[in-house]
Design a protein around this motif. Sequence first.
Motif, short mmCIF file in Angstrom:
data_model
loop_
_atom_site.label_atom_id
_atom_site.label_comp_id
_atom_site.label_asym_id
_atom_site.label_seq_id
_atom_site.Cartn_x
_atom_site.Cartn_y
_atom_site.Cartn_z
N UNK A 44 18.14 24.47 -10.07
CA UNK A 44 16.91 23.71 -10.33
C UNK A 44 17.08 22.72 -11.48
N UNK A 45 17.68 23.13 -12.57
CA UNK A 45 17.82 22.21 -13.71
C UNK A 45 18.64 20.98 -13.32
N UNK A 46 19.69 21.19 -12.55
CA UNK A 46 20.52 20.06 -12.09
C UNK A 46 19.75 19.19 -11.12
N UNK A 47 18.96 19.83 -10.25
CA UNK A 47 18.16 19.07 -9.28
C UNK A 47 17.12 18.22 -9.99
N UNK A 48 16.51 18.75 -11.05
CA UNK A 48 15.53 17.97 -11.80
C UNK A 48 16.18 16.74 -12.43
N UNK A 49 17.38 16.92 -12.97
CA UNK A 49 18.09 15.78 -13.55
C UNK A 49 18.39 14.73 -12.48
N UNK B 164 0.82 -1.21 0.00
CA UNK B 164 0.00 0.00 0.00
C UNK B 164 0.86 1.26 0.00
N UNK B 165 1.99 1.23 0.70
CA UNK B 165 2.88 2.39 0.71
C UNK B 165 3.44 2.65 -0.68
N UNK B 166 3.83 1.60 -1.37
CA UNK B 166 4.36 1.76 -2.72
C UNK B 166 3.28 2.27 -3.65
N UNK B 167 2.09 1.69 -3.58
CA UNK B 167 1.00 2.12 -4.46
C UNK B 167 0.63 3.58 -4.22
N UNK B 168 0.63 4.00 -2.96
CA UNK B 168 0.26 5.37 -2.64
C UNK B 168 1.30 6.37 -3.11
N UNK B 169 2.56 6.05 -2.97
CA UNK B 169 3.61 7.05 -3.21
C UNK B 169 4.27 6.96 -4.58
N UNK B 170 4.00 5.91 -5.33
CA UNK B 170 4.64 5.79 -6.65
C UNK B 170 3.87 6.63 -7.66
N UNK B 171 3.98 7.92 -7.51
CA UNK B 171 3.34 8.87 -8.42
C UNK B 171 4.12 10.18 -8.35
N UNK B 172 4.39 10.73 -9.49
CA UNK B 172 5.21 11.94 -9.56
C UNK B 172 4.65 12.86 -10.62
N UNK B 173 4.74 14.15 -10.36
CA UNK B 173 4.55 15.11 -11.43
C UNK B 173 5.85 15.07 -12.24
N UNK B 174 5.79 14.68 -13.53
CA UNK B 174 7.04 14.43 -14.29
C UNK B 174 7.72 15.73 -14.71
N UNK B 175 8.35 16.37 -13.74
CA UNK B 175 8.92 17.69 -13.99
C UNK B 175 10.04 17.62 -15.02
N UNK C 30 7.54 26.89 -7.67
CA UNK C 30 6.73 25.70 -7.93
C UNK C 30 7.62 24.51 -8.26
N UNK C 31 8.65 24.73 -9.04
CA UNK C 31 9.58 23.64 -9.37
C UNK C 31 10.21 23.06 -8.11
N UNK C 32 10.61 23.94 -7.19
CA UNK C 32 11.22 23.44 -5.96
C UNK C 32 10.19 22.68 -5.12
N UNK C 33 8.95 23.15 -5.13
CA UNK C 33 7.89 22.44 -4.41
C UNK C 33 7.72 21.03 -4.97
N UNK C 34 7.72 20.90 -6.28
CA UNK C 34 7.59 19.59 -6.91
C UNK C 34 8.76 18.69 -6.52
N UNK C 35 9.95 19.25 -6.47
CA UNK C 35 11.13 18.48 -6.11
C UNK C 35 11.00 17.95 -4.66
N UNK C 36 10.54 18.80 -3.76
CA UNK C 36 10.39 18.38 -2.37
C UNK C 36 9.31 17.30 -2.25
#
Length: 283
Positions: A239-244, A155-166, A181-187
């Motif tokens: 931010x660009x490096x963090x996204x990578x 259940x933990x995997x199913x709940x958390x395996x979702x990402x906004x594909x930044x 907003x980008x930093x929020x998505x990263x966190x």
Amino acid sequence: MTDASARLQALARELAAYVEHCKPRAILLTGSAATGAADLYSDLDLIVYHDELPPATAFGAARDAVGAVEAGVFAPPTNTEYPELYTWHGVQCQVAHQTIKAWEADLRTVLVDVDVESSLQKAISGLYEGIGLHGEDLIERWRDETRYPDELARAMVERHWRFLPIWHVQARLSTRDAALWSRQVLVESAFALLGVLAGLNRLWFTSFQFKRAREFVAQMTIAPSNLADRLEALVSLEIATAIAELEALVAETQALLVEHMPDFDASLRRGPGTREIPWKLAT
């Protein structure tokens, strides 16, 4: 153990007044004082378990017996919980009184109902990390009966395996003045990764007041390499490096899911390696 932890543990053992005035079944020291990581800003955190909550006068008598000051509550009391707050020897003390019936119902919420949204996993973690000061037999029974179920891991995997594909929309965001907003998505993605890996490693996890990340990650036997440093990089790098870095972490975690939970569909729409294609003006 830090000197502050030793001091807080010694203070906690002096609180025999609760046994005398409130007649609890068990007392558990939790938090950084129990784990040995406390500093001079740390609180003294106790959980006191009762068959039935005693009257408020009993709590007051216990506080008076030790000379506590600045008494209050840190949450609204109920019929099953009394969360008192006071200062003693210059230390802020948070003492959560709870009935055994309520605590065991909380355990069932996580272990049987598999509620992954609840912050109760933090309390269960405290059960294992804490130091029993009274009623150790009862505390040990709870520990023996509280095993991380496979259903919760899934259940933990199913709940958390979702990402906004930044990573997929990074080119678009570079023209949108979207740094916050980008930093929020990263966190948020970092917490999602921790939730997934907690499930894989059968570790109690909630993002509620999440602290001591490196100690938590160090418990993992299934994780991307250098995970703690790389999660920290998500909030410190450009931010660009963090996204990578996030994209790489998601890809590596995806591979771990395939290996260690093969019956789970770890595919992601717009997963790592995908990129948005801009439309073209008509010619």
